[in-house]
Design an enzyme around this catalytic site. Structure first.
Site, PDB file in Angstrom:
ATOM      1  N   ALA A 249       0.822  -1.213   0.000  1.00 15.56           N
ATOM      2  CA  ALA A 249       0.000   0.000   0.000  1.00 15.56           C
ATOM      3  C   ALA A 249       0.852   1.257   0.000  1.00 15.56           C
ATOM      4  O   ALA A 249       0.507   2.258  -0.622  1.00 15.56           O
ATOM      5  CB  ALA A 249      -0.924  -0.013   1.218  1.00 15.56           C
ATOM      6  N   GLU A 250       1.972   1.204   0.709  1.00 10.58           N
ATOM      7  CA  GLU A 250       2.818   2.391   0.849  1.00 10.58           C
ATOM      8  C   GLU A 250       3.590   2.719  -0.426  1.00 10.58           C
ATOM      9  O   GLU A 250       3.672   3.876  -0.838  1.00 10.58           O
ATOM     10  CB  GLU A 250       3.804   2.196   2.011  1.00 10.58           C
ATOM     11  CG  GLU A 250       3.168   2.223   3.394  1.00 10.58           C
ATOM     12  CD  GLU A 250       2.723   3.611   3.805  1.00 10.58           C
ATOM     13  OE1 GLU A 250       3.088   4.588   3.131  1.00 10.58           O
ATOM     14  OE2 GLU A 250       1.987   3.718   4.800  1.00 10.58           O
ATOM     15  N   SER A 251       4.206   1.697  -1.032  1.00  8.68           N
ATOM     16  CA  SER A 251       5.125   1.980  -2.147  1.00  8.68           C
ATOM     17  C   SER A 251       5.036   1.006  -3.308  1.00  8.68           C
ATOM     18  O   SER A 251       5.757   1.177  -4.299  1.00  8.68           O
ATOM     19  CB  SER A 251       6.570   1.959  -1.623  1.00  8.68           C
ATOM     20  OG  SER A 251       6.932   0.628  -1.264  1.00  8.68           O
TER      21      SER A 251
END
Length: 220
Positions: free
Chosen positions: A67-69
């Site tokens: 989700a972050e990167s």
């Protein structure tokens, strides 16, 4: 004799076991050693290592990274968050992460941080994720998940990823380092561009005139 795991140039080496018998040990060639040390780094292995160290569900940790990167070790957000787990510089410093673009340091740091959040919120995954995204201050301020669309979508997204089979893949360490160096070059170029904006060519000429005038006075 071995130095830093590199053996002598001989293809074989004699050594003695605890029983006193001599056996022949195959020694890797230098080329084989280099191929093994330069092989792509498995992000999945790092996630597993981090999950075990901090007693976290593996899928939760991977879901955050996705989700972050999207599992990109070189990712940088507009707000300055860096690496796979998108750590802000101050957060990375607090977590002991010296190089946020090092996948292992970054993932370990992110694992440590979400572990602390889970402990703080008594294992409530949604609150821990909200704090990871929006900060503990906002969770405390609103008494739960903040009414921020980004944070609410983030919590939903991570929960969805947790129910999926995920492979983080691998990263070529040499390519990652090249990307980091390129990023540094771009930052340097940006600084030079800023100087060009602050000081015009006319300013430069005036500066030369001042230096010339000073040098003439000194000569006199």
């Amino acid at each position: 004799m071995e130095i830093n795991h590199l053996s002598s140039l001989n293809s074989k080496d004699q050594y003695v076991t605890n029983q006193g018998h001599k056996k022949t040990k195959e020694i890797r060639s230098f080329e084989t050693y280099m191929k093994e040390t330069n092989k792509p780094l498995s992000l999945d292995d790092i996630f597993e290592k981090a999950a075990k160290k901090y007693n976290l569900p593996l899928n939760l940790l991977k879901a955050i990274g996705k989700a972050e990167s999207g599992f990109d070790p070189n990712a940088v957000s507009p707000s300055g968050a860096q690496g796979v787990m998108q750590l802000m510089p101050k957060t990375a410093e607090y977590l002991g992460v010296k190089d946020p673009f090092d996948p292992e340091q970054n993932i370990m740091g992110g694992a440590k941080y979400i572990s602390e959040m889970l402990k703080k919120y008594d294992g409530d995954v949604n609150l821990a994720l909200a704090a990871y995204n929006a900060g503990m201050g906002n969770v405390a301020k609103y008494g739960g998940i903040p009414p921020f669309k980004e944070t609410q979508n983030y919590v939903v997204k991570v929960n969805q990823f947790m129910n999926q089979a995920m492979e983080a893949g691998a990263v070529d360490i040499r390519q990652a380092q090249t990307n980091i160096n390129h990023s540094i070059d771009l930052n340097q170029t940006s600084r030079e561009g800023l100087l060009d904006e602050l000081f015009s060519y006319q300013d430069y000429l005036k500066f030369l005139d001042i230096l010339l005038d000073l040098s003439l006075k000194v000569d006199i």
